[in-house]
Design a protein around this motif. Structure first.
Motif, PDB file in Angstrom:
ATOM      1  N   MET A 165       0.819  -1.193   0.000  1.00  0.00           N
ATOM      2  CA  MET A 165       0.000   0.000   0.000  1.00  0.00           C
ATOM      3  C   MET A 165       0.869   1.266   0.000  1.00  0.00           C
ATOM      4  O   MET A 165       0.559   2.220  -0.679  1.00  0.00           O
ATOM      5  CB  MET A 165      -0.921  -0.051   1.219  1.00  0.00           C
ATOM      6  N   MET A 166       1.922   1.234   0.810  1.00  0.00           N
ATOM      7  CA  MET A 166       2.814   2.388   0.862  1.00  0.00           C
ATOM      8  C   MET A 166       3.512   2.601  -0.481  1.00  0.00           C
ATOM      9  O   MET A 166       3.730   3.728  -0.895  1.00  0.00           O
ATOM     10  CB  MET A 166       3.885   2.210   1.961  1.00  0.00           C
ATOM     11  N   TRP A 167       3.839   1.507  -1.152  1.00  0.00           N
ATOM     12  CA  TRP A 167       4.487   1.616  -2.453  1.00  0.00           C
ATOM     13  C   TRP A 167       3.567   2.333  -3.430  1.00  0.00           C
ATOM     14  O   TRP A 167       4.002   3.177  -4.208  1.00  0.00           O
ATOM     15  CB  TRP A 167       4.827   0.213  -2.974  1.00  0.00           C
ATOM     16  N   LEU A 168       2.251   2.061  -3.378  1.00  0.00           N
ATOM     17  CA  LEU A 168       1.289   2.671  -4.279  1.00  0.00           C
ATOM     18  C   LEU A 168       1.175   4.175  -4.009  1.00  0.00           C
ATOM     19  O   LEU A 168       1.143   4.984  -4.943  1.00  0.00           O
ATOM     20  CB  LEU A 168      -0.082   1.994  -4.127  1.00  0.00           C
ATOM     21  N   MET A 169       1.147   4.581  -2.736  1.00  0.00           N
ATOM     22  CA  MET A 169       1.068   6.005  -2.405  1.00  0.00           C
ATOM     23  C   MET A 169       2.338   6.725  -2.847  1.00  0.00           C
ATOM     24  O   MET A 169       2.277   7.835  -3.385  1.00  0.00           O
ATOM     25  CB  MET A 169       0.839   6.192  -0.901  1.00  0.00           C
ATOM     26  N   TRP A 170       3.512   6.120  -2.643  1.00  0.00           N
ATOM     27  CA  TRP A 170       4.766   6.726  -3.065  1.00  0.00           C
ATOM     28  C   TRP A 170       4.801   6.861  -4.581  1.00  0.00           C
ATOM     29  O   TRP A 170       5.218   7.871  -5.128  1.00  0.00           O
ATOM     30  CB  TRP A 170       5.938   5.862  -2.587  1.00  0.00           C
ATOM     31  N   HIS A 171       4.297   5.846  -5.261  1.00  0.00           N
ATOM     32  CA  HIS A 171       4.259   5.848  -6.713  1.00  0.00           C
ATOM     33  C   HIS A 171       3.363   6.985  -7.219  1.00  0.00           C
ATOM     34  O   HIS A 171       3.701   7.666  -8.199  1.00  0.00           O
ATOM     35  CB  HIS A 171       3.751   4.485  -7.199  1.00  0.00           C
ATOM     36  N   MET A 172       2.235   7.239  -6.563  1.00  0.00           N
ATOM     37  CA  MET A 172       1.315   8.302  -6.978  1.00  0.00           C
ATOM     38  C   MET A 172       1.969   9.678  -6.782  1.00  0.00           C
ATOM     39  O   MET A 172       1.786  10.572  -7.606  1.00  0.00           O
ATOM     40  CB  MET A 172       0.013   8.225  -6.181  1.00  0.00           C
ATOM     41  N   TRP A 173       2.738   9.880  -5.714  1.00  0.00           N
ATOM     42  CA  TRP A 173       3.421  11.149  -5.486  1.00  0.00           C
ATOM     43  C   TRP A 173       4.461  11.401  -6.568  1.00  0.00           C
ATOM     44  O   TRP A 173       4.627  12.530  -7.027  1.00  0.00           O
ATOM     45  CB  TRP A 173       4.087  11.176  -4.112  1.00  0.00           C
ATOM     46  N   VAL A 174       5.139  10.362  -6.971  1.00  0.00           N
ATOM     47  CA  VAL A 174       6.142  10.515  -8.031  1.00  0.00           C
ATOM     48  C   VAL A 174       5.459  10.919  -9.329  1.00  0.00           C
ATOM     49  O   VAL A 174       5.904  11.829 -10.038  1.00  0.00           O
ATOM     50  CB  VAL A 174       6.973   9.223  -8.210  1.00  0.00           C
ATOM     51  N   LEU A 175       4.352  10.277  -9.650  1.00  0.00           N
ATOM     52  CA  LEU A 175       3.612  10.623 -10.877  1.00  0.00           C
ATOM     53  C   LEU A 175       3.064  12.046 -10.802  1.00  0.00           C
ATOM     54  O   LEU A 175       3.080  12.779 -11.805  1.00  0.00           O
ATOM     55  CB  LEU A 175       2.487   9.625 -11.117  1.00  0.00           C
TER      56      LEU A 175
END
Length: 150
Positions: A1-11
């Motif tokens: 889940m944390m990976w998905l939130m970090w990925h969204m911030w990068v995008l």
């Protein structure tokens, strides 16, 4: 889940950066009012240079006079109306103090003036007051006729 939130911030950061670059390119990367001209080439010695005319004295242009807005002429006052001042137009339902002051600037001070409005006048004052149809909805002309009587 944390990976998905970090990925969204990068995008999100990449899209903001891309939007900034595109905006910078579309704006031309220069402040307003500047004009980019190619560098002037020096004249070749073989080209004849026309003789310069003597400079004529320049006359300064007259400054533009601001237009003054004058209120529309009000019909001549007669009888009891001559001593009375402007009517309290806020007695008309839907007509507030700001609209009353705008109408006063346009030369409308009395109920009888509003009571005499034609369809074209209603459109004109509706646009002036930004009333969006309120003059017709609240029947200002009918209310003004009643108030002008009494």
């Amino acid at each position: 889940m944390m990976w998905l939130m970090w990925h969204m911030w990068v995008l999100l950061a990449l899209s903001a950066l891309l939007g900034g670059v595109i905006g910078w390119i579309l704006r031309g990367a220069r402040p307003e009012g500047t004009l980019r001209l190619p560098p002037r080439e020096k004249p070749v010695a073989a080209d004849p240079v026309p003789a310069a005319e003597p400079a004529k004295p320049m006359s300064s242009p007259e400054p533009a006079k601001p237009e003054t807005v004058r209120p529309a002429p009000v019909a001549a006052k007669t009888g009891a109306d001559a001593t009375a001042g402007p009517d309290d137009l806020t007695r008309i339902k839907g007509l507030g103090p700001k609209a009353e002051s705008t109408l006063a600037e346009a030369g409308v001070f009395h109920f009888r003036q509003i009571a005499a409005w034609s369809a074209a006048d209603i459109e004109k004052y509706d646009a002036l007051l930004n009333a969006r149809g309120r003059i017709v909805r609240d029947n200002w002309v009918g209310q003004a006729k009643e108030l002008a009587k009494g």
